[in-house]
Design an enzyme around this catalytic site. Sequence first.
Site, PDB file in Angstrom:
ATOM      1  N   ASP A  66      28.062  29.856  19.218  1.00 42.01           N
ATOM      2  CA  ASP A  66      28.000  30.981  20.143  1.00 42.01           C
ATOM      3  C   ASP A  66      28.281  32.327  19.503  1.00 42.01           C
ATOM      4  OD1 ASP A  66      27.336  29.651  22.476  1.00 42.01           O
ATOM      5  OD2 ASP A  66      29.379  28.894  22.653  1.00 42.01           O
ATOM      6  N   HIS A  87      36.123  24.995  17.159  1.00 42.53           N
ATOM      7  CA  HIS A  87      35.335  23.973  17.845  1.00 42.53           C
ATOM      8  C   HIS A  87      36.151  22.692  17.870  1.00 42.53           C
ATOM      9  CE1 HIS A  87      31.990  21.352  18.872  1.00 42.53           C
ATOM     10  NE2 HIS A  87      31.362  22.442  19.246  1.00 42.53           N
TER      11      HIS A  87
END
Length: 428
Positions: free
Chosen positions: A365, A308
């Site tokens: 996700d 991320h």
Amino acid sequence: MSDDKERTVELHYEGGVLKLPVFTGTEGESTIELKTLLGSTGMTTLDPGFGNTASCSSKITYIDGAAGILRYRGYPIEDLAVHSTFLETAYLVIYGELPEPGRLKEFSDKLRDNADIPAEMGAFIDAMPRNGHPMALMAGAVNTLAAYYEDSADPEDEDQVELATIRLMAKLPTIAARIYRNSIGETPIDPDDSLDYVDNFIRMTFGDKAPSGELGDLFNKAVGMLLVLHADHELNCSTATVRVVGSAKADIFASVASGINALSGPSHGGANQAVLEMLEEIRDSGISIEDFLEKVKAREMRLMGFGHRVYKNFDPRSKEIKVLASQILDQHDSPDELFALALKLEAAALQDSYFTERKLYPNVDFYTGVIYRTMGFPTNMFTVLFALGRLPGWIAHYREQLHDPAFRIARPRQHYVGSNERRYPGQG
Ligand code: ACO
């Protein structure tokens, strides 16, 4: 932001020294203001991907990526995920405070009353390619809302922006469900104003096939929680897009449609679909987890759902989602093979120095797609669900920007490295 003009940093450059003010955020973060840089020094900054650049001040969401903290309007995501509903969180994100029960009911009633879409718009959606990606169709449909609702498209008029807020929140689930029903060749289902927001979306999507009883309650809870977890994430790619488009005084419908397009990319919202496709590929090819990770490390592919831009620790949302995934999968008779595979992949990656040294952890996700798949959503609908969740964040940022005294059209500079002036052939 506290305007702490006494704190400054000095920039020493060929032409002299420039003092730049340092602002302190409410969580103690320091931000150097560069407003005078170009005018004073003739220089710009180069910051690919804006990784070090704050383009605005915002009161909506706080993230500490190193500590794995995410808060909306000061409230920790862990509390909201477990104790709040999507509508309450949406209200909080958009309006700044948790609503009193009366206010929440009023908000919810307005959404029920506005959930229908005009018949012409329904026909327009029905005429779109039925096997096109639902994100492309949804962006197109949302873009046209400005044409159907010209009376709420003026960003200069607060009442219109408020009306557009309600319309967007109310109609996006109807649009999303209609696109899905068309894609499977089923008749669209109109909204039912006796149902709550999430139940209504599930019913418009699955109709009679929506689970009932205990499993139905768990589905509602799971979809609600996933929407809460996605409600905002400060200046991510799609939200930054909404702000950039809105900064040109484009209406909120056009701005949100642009956010949907940004979200469709596999490095952003499309990642939950990409995770599922990756897991299916591993299963179908029969490759071992170890060999797959070797390919990732050789840069032949990315481990989707890992890493991320901001979190260099566990994404706090991924923890909640993992718990939810186990609860849902427990309700099913046979254990989900892709969930089992995801667990093994996560464990192997977290023991591998390639990932730990780069602080690559599962993001929101990684398990989301597995949950949606178990619920019966096709892979290409995953990002649509992300968009439904992110809508309050896009709206909140659009509205906040309109009231920002420092508001300016977004217009970055560039570092030009192209050709110097040259003559057109035959011109000397
Ligand atoms: N798999 C393998 N290696 C990775 C991954 C990954 N998923 N993510 C980052 N790396 C590596 C990079 O190759 C790089 O290695 P290097 O320093 O040896 O060159 C290092 O980690 C840093 O990576 P960056 O690309 O600089 O990280 P950045 O912050 O730009 O990218 C991103 C973040 C796009 C999310 C990236 O981690 C990625 O592509 N992840 C997979 C896609 C994904 O899951 N996206 C969802 C993000 S969450 C969201 O949008 C809701």
